[in-house]
Design a protein around this motif. Structure first.
Motif, PDB file in Angstrom:
ATOM      1  N   LYS A  60    -127.324  66.968 -79.999  1.00 15.24           N
ATOM      2  CA  LYS A  60    -126.872  68.349 -79.852  1.00 15.24           C
ATOM      3  C   LYS A  60    -125.888  68.482 -78.689  1.00 15.24           C
ATOM      4  N   THR A  61    -126.184  67.787 -77.585  1.00 17.49           N
ATOM      5  CA  THR A  61    -125.280  67.830 -76.426  1.00 17.49           C
ATOM      6  C   THR A  61    -123.944  67.203 -76.761  1.00 17.49           C
ATOM      7  N   GLU A  62    -123.985  66.071 -77.444  1.00 14.65           N
ATOM      8  CA  GLU A  62    -122.732  65.394 -77.817  1.00 14.65           C
ATOM      9  C   GLU A  62    -121.903  66.258 -78.748  1.00 14.65           C
ATOM     10  N   LEU A  63    -122.558  66.939 -79.692  1.00 14.44           N
ATOM     11  CA  LEU A  63    -121.838  67.819 -80.605  1.00 14.44           C
ATOM     12  C   LEU A  63    -121.188  68.973 -79.848  1.00 14.44           C
ATOM     13  N   ALA A  64    -121.918  69.557 -78.904  1.00 13.37           N
ATOM     14  CA  ALA A  64    -121.368  70.667 -78.125  1.00 13.37           C
ATOM     15  C   ALA A  64    -120.174  70.222 -77.291  1.00 13.37           C
ATOM     16  N   LEU A  65    -120.254  69.026 -76.700  1.00 13.23           N
ATOM     17  CA  LEU A  65    -119.147  68.515 -75.893  1.00 13.23           C
ATOM     18  C   LEU A  65    -117.930  68.203 -76.764  1.00 13.23           C
ATOM     19  N   GLN A  66    -118.169  67.646 -77.944  1.00 12.40           N
ATOM     20  CA  GLN A  66    -117.067  67.347 -78.853  1.00 12.40           C
ATOM     21  C   GLN A  66    -116.388  68.633 -79.321  1.00 12.40           C
ATOM     22  N   GLN A  67    -117.179  69.669 -79.591  1.00 14.65           N
ATOM     23  CA  GLN A  67    -116.601  70.944 -80.012  1.00 14.65           C
ATOM     24  C   GLN A  67    -115.762  71.563 -78.901  1.00 14.65           C
ATOM     25  N   GLU A  68    -116.224  71.456 -77.656  1.00 16.60           N
ATOM     26  CA  GLU A  68    -115.460  71.995 -76.534  1.00 16.60           C
ATOM     27  C   GLU A  68    -114.169  71.198 -76.328  1.00 16.60           C
ATOM     28  N   GLN A  69    -114.273  69.876 -76.464  1.00 15.40           N
ATOM     29  CA  GLN A  69    -113.071  69.040 -76.350  1.00 15.40           C
ATOM     30  C   GLN A  69    -112.055  69.385 -77.431  1.00 15.40           C
ATOM     31  N   GLN A  70    -112.526  69.568 -78.665  1.00 12.84           N
ATOM     32  CA  GLN A  70    -111.622  69.907 -79.757  1.00 12.84           C
ATOM     33  C   GLN A  70    -111.021  71.297 -79.565  1.00 12.84           C
ATOM     34  N   ARG A  71    -111.802  72.221 -79.004  1.00 10.45           N
ATOM     35  CA  ARG A  71    -111.283  73.561 -78.755  1.00 10.45           C
ATOM     36  C   ARG A  71    -110.120  73.527 -77.775  1.00 10.45           C
ATOM     37  N   ILE A  72    -110.252  72.714 -76.733  1.00 15.26           N
ATOM     38  CA  ILE A  72    -109.186  72.597 -75.738  1.00 15.26           C
ATOM     39  C   ILE A  72    -107.923  72.004 -76.360  1.00 15.26           C
ATOM     40  N   ILE A  73    -108.105  70.965 -77.192  1.00 18.32           N
ATOM     41  CA  ILE A  73    -106.951  70.332 -77.842  1.00 18.32           C
ATOM     42  C   ILE A  73    -106.275  71.305 -78.807  1.00 18.32           C
ATOM     43  N   ASP A  74    -107.079  72.062 -79.538  1.00 17.65           N
ATOM     44  CA  ASP A  74    -106.514  73.017 -80.499  1.00 17.65           C
ATOM     45  C   ASP A  74    -105.702  74.102 -79.792  1.00 17.65           C
ATOM     46  N   ILE A  75    -106.193  74.565 -78.658  1.00 16.97           N
ATOM     47  CA  ILE A  75    -105.453  75.592 -77.921  1.00 16.97           C
ATOM     48  C   ILE A  75    -104.106  75.047 -77.462  1.00 16.97           C
ATOM     49  N   ARG A  76    -104.094  73.819 -76.990  1.00 15.61           N
ATOM     50  CA  ARG A  76    -102.836  73.221 -76.533  1.00 15.61           C
ATOM     51  C   ARG A  76    -101.847  73.080 -77.683  1.00 15.61           C
ATOM     52  N   MET A  77    -102.342  72.611 -78.839  1.00 13.75           N
ATOM     53  CA  MET A  77    -101.449  72.407 -79.984  1.00 13.75           C
ATOM     54  C   MET A  77    -100.986  73.730 -80.570  1.00 13.75           C
ATOM     55  N   SER A  78    -101.834  74.753 -80.507  1.00 12.26           N
ATOM     56  CA  SER A  78    -101.462  76.041 -81.093  1.00 12.26           C
ATOM     57  C   SER A  78    -100.336  76.728 -80.323  1.00 12.26           C
ATOM     58  N   THR A  79    -100.116  76.332 -79.068  1.00 15.15           N
ATOM     59  CA  THR A  79     -99.020  76.913 -78.297  1.00 15.15           C
ATOM     60  C   THR A  79     -97.664  76.335 -78.672  1.00 15.15           C
ATOM     61  N   ILE A  80     -97.663  75.245 -79.448  1.00 16.19           N
ATOM     62  CA  ILE A  80     -96.412  74.624 -79.880  1.00 16.19           C
ATOM     63  C   ILE A  80     -96.014  75.212 -81.230  1.00 16.19           C
ATOM     64  N   PRO A  81     -94.769  75.615 -81.416  1.00 20.69           N
ATOM     65  CA  PRO A  81     -94.342  76.133 -82.729  1.00 20.69           C
ATOM     66  C   PRO A  81     -94.589  75.095 -83.830  1.00 20.69           C
ATOM     67  N   PRO A  82     -94.959  75.533 -85.037  1.00 17.16           N
ATOM     68  CA  PRO A  82     -95.294  74.579 -86.112  1.00 17.16           C
ATOM     69  C   PRO A  82     -94.201  73.558 -86.390  1.00 17.16           C
ATOM     70  N   HIS A  83     -92.932  73.972 -86.347  1.00 10.13           N
ATOM     71  CA  HIS A  83     -91.862  73.041 -86.683  1.00 10.13           C
ATOM     72  C   HIS A  83     -91.592  72.023 -85.577  1.00 10.13           C
ATOM     73  N   ARG A  84     -92.209  72.200 -84.399  1.00 14.58           N
ATOM     74  CA  ARG A  84     -92.002  71.276 -83.295  1.00 14.58           C
ATOM     75  C   ARG A  84     -93.227  70.405 -83.016  1.00 14.58           C
ATOM     76  N   ARG A  85     -94.284  70.625 -83.756  1.00 11.95           N
ATOM     77  CA  ARG A  85     -95.484  69.812 -83.550  1.00 11.95           C
ATOM     78  C   ARG A  85     -95.272  68.406 -84.096  1.00 11.95           C
ATOM     79  N   PRO A  86     -95.877  67.407 -83.473  1.00  8.98           N
ATOM     80  CA  PRO A  86     -95.745  66.035 -83.997  1.00  8.98           C
ATOM     81  C   PRO A  86     -96.357  65.923 -85.386  1.00  8.98           C
ATOM     82  N   GLN A  87     -95.705  65.175 -86.251  1.00  9.86           N
ATOM     83  CA  GLN A  87     -96.184  65.014 -87.622  1.00  9.86           C
ATOM     84  C   GLN A  87     -97.287  63.959 -87.689  1.00  9.86           C
ATOM     85  N   TYR A  88     -98.200  64.158 -88.626  1.00  9.31           N
ATOM     86  CA  TYR A  88     -99.239  63.163 -88.845  1.00  9.31           C
ATOM     87  C   TYR A  88     -98.633  61.954 -89.549  1.00  9.31           C
ATOM     88  N   PRO A  89     -98.994  60.741 -89.141  1.00  6.04           N
ATOM     89  CA  PRO A  89     -98.522  59.556 -89.873  1.00  6.04           C
ATOM     90  C   PRO A  89     -99.161  59.490 -91.257  1.00  6.04           C
TER      91      PRO A  89
END
Length: 223
Positions: A60-89
């Motif tokens: 449960k702790t690991e899941l909560a930490l992973q969710q918080e880590q993903q939330r931080i990454i998502d916020i950072r990526m959401s500030t970048i315009p869609p056409h400027r985000r790096p493409q998935y390989p």
């Protein structure tokens, strides 16, 4: 009778606000130490229920930490315009579609989870039949023989559905028209999964083209 404003009567240092962030970090670190100490005690307990509760708490702790880590990454990526985000390989696009199938997500749910548009995910689905190095969606290892396909399916099922045993995987594949014995599935699961090459295994030649390693040591740099 205790005064309700007792907590506000505690004398504080003049510049105590400067240490607020340090206090937050030290408090969280202290909580982590206490949790690890308690978990280590429970993991060595003779009582099976105590060990199970400790493992449940750890997950449960690991899941909560992973969710918080993903939330931080998502916020950072959401500030970048869609056409400027790096493409998935290409291989990551296939991994996203595999996760979409495992979770039963719609196009909109998948797009929201990976910060792309639903039209982008739909275009990936429409171009799954493309072959060759220029394909939009690719497996991390070429599948040119049927045993390679079977190995890939079994290993990905175990990765995306870790609670499935070898018998359940064999039954699921039988429903899909692929008949394998549980022993065969177990032998495949014992093999080391083939992962896609890391960034350090990808080098650029003198002509500027990209050469991707197909196995460890495949690419070397001449100086």
């Amino acid at each position: 009778m205790i005064c309700k404003s007792f907590s506000w009567q505690i004398p504080l240092p003049r510049n105590w606000r400067r240490s607020v962030k340090f206090a937050v970090l030290h408090t969280i670190a202290l909580a982590h130490y206490a949790i690890v100490y308690t978990r280590s005690w429970a993991a060595d307990s003779r009582n099976g229920r105590v060990r199970l509760a400790a493992e449940n708490e750890r997950l449960k702790t690991e899941l909560a930490l992973q969710q918080e880590q993903q939330r931080i990454i998502d916020i950072r990526m959401s500030t970048i315009p869609p056409h400027r985000r790096p493409q998935y390989p290409p291989t990551q696009r296939m991994a996203i579609l595999e996760l979409k199938a495992a979770r039963g997500w719609s196009l909109e749910q998948t797009a929201k989870a990976f910060l792309v548009t639903a039209a982008t995910v739909a275009s990936w689905m429409k171009r799954l039949d493309e072959e060759g190095p220029d394909a939009l969606v690719q497996l991390h290892q070429p599948v040119n023989k049927f045993p390679d396909f079977v190995r890939h399916v079994v290993q990905r099922l175990k990765t995306l559905c870790p609670t499935m045993g070898k018998v359940k995987i064999a039954q699921t594949l039988a429903r899909a028209g692929l008949h394998l014995g549980a022993t065969t599935v177990g032998r495949i699961l014992e093999e080391k999964p083939r992962h896609e090459p890391s960034a350090t295994e990808t080098e650029t030649t003198s002509k500027g083209c990209i050469v991707t390693a197909k196995y460890p040591g495949h690419v070397c740099t001449w100086i």
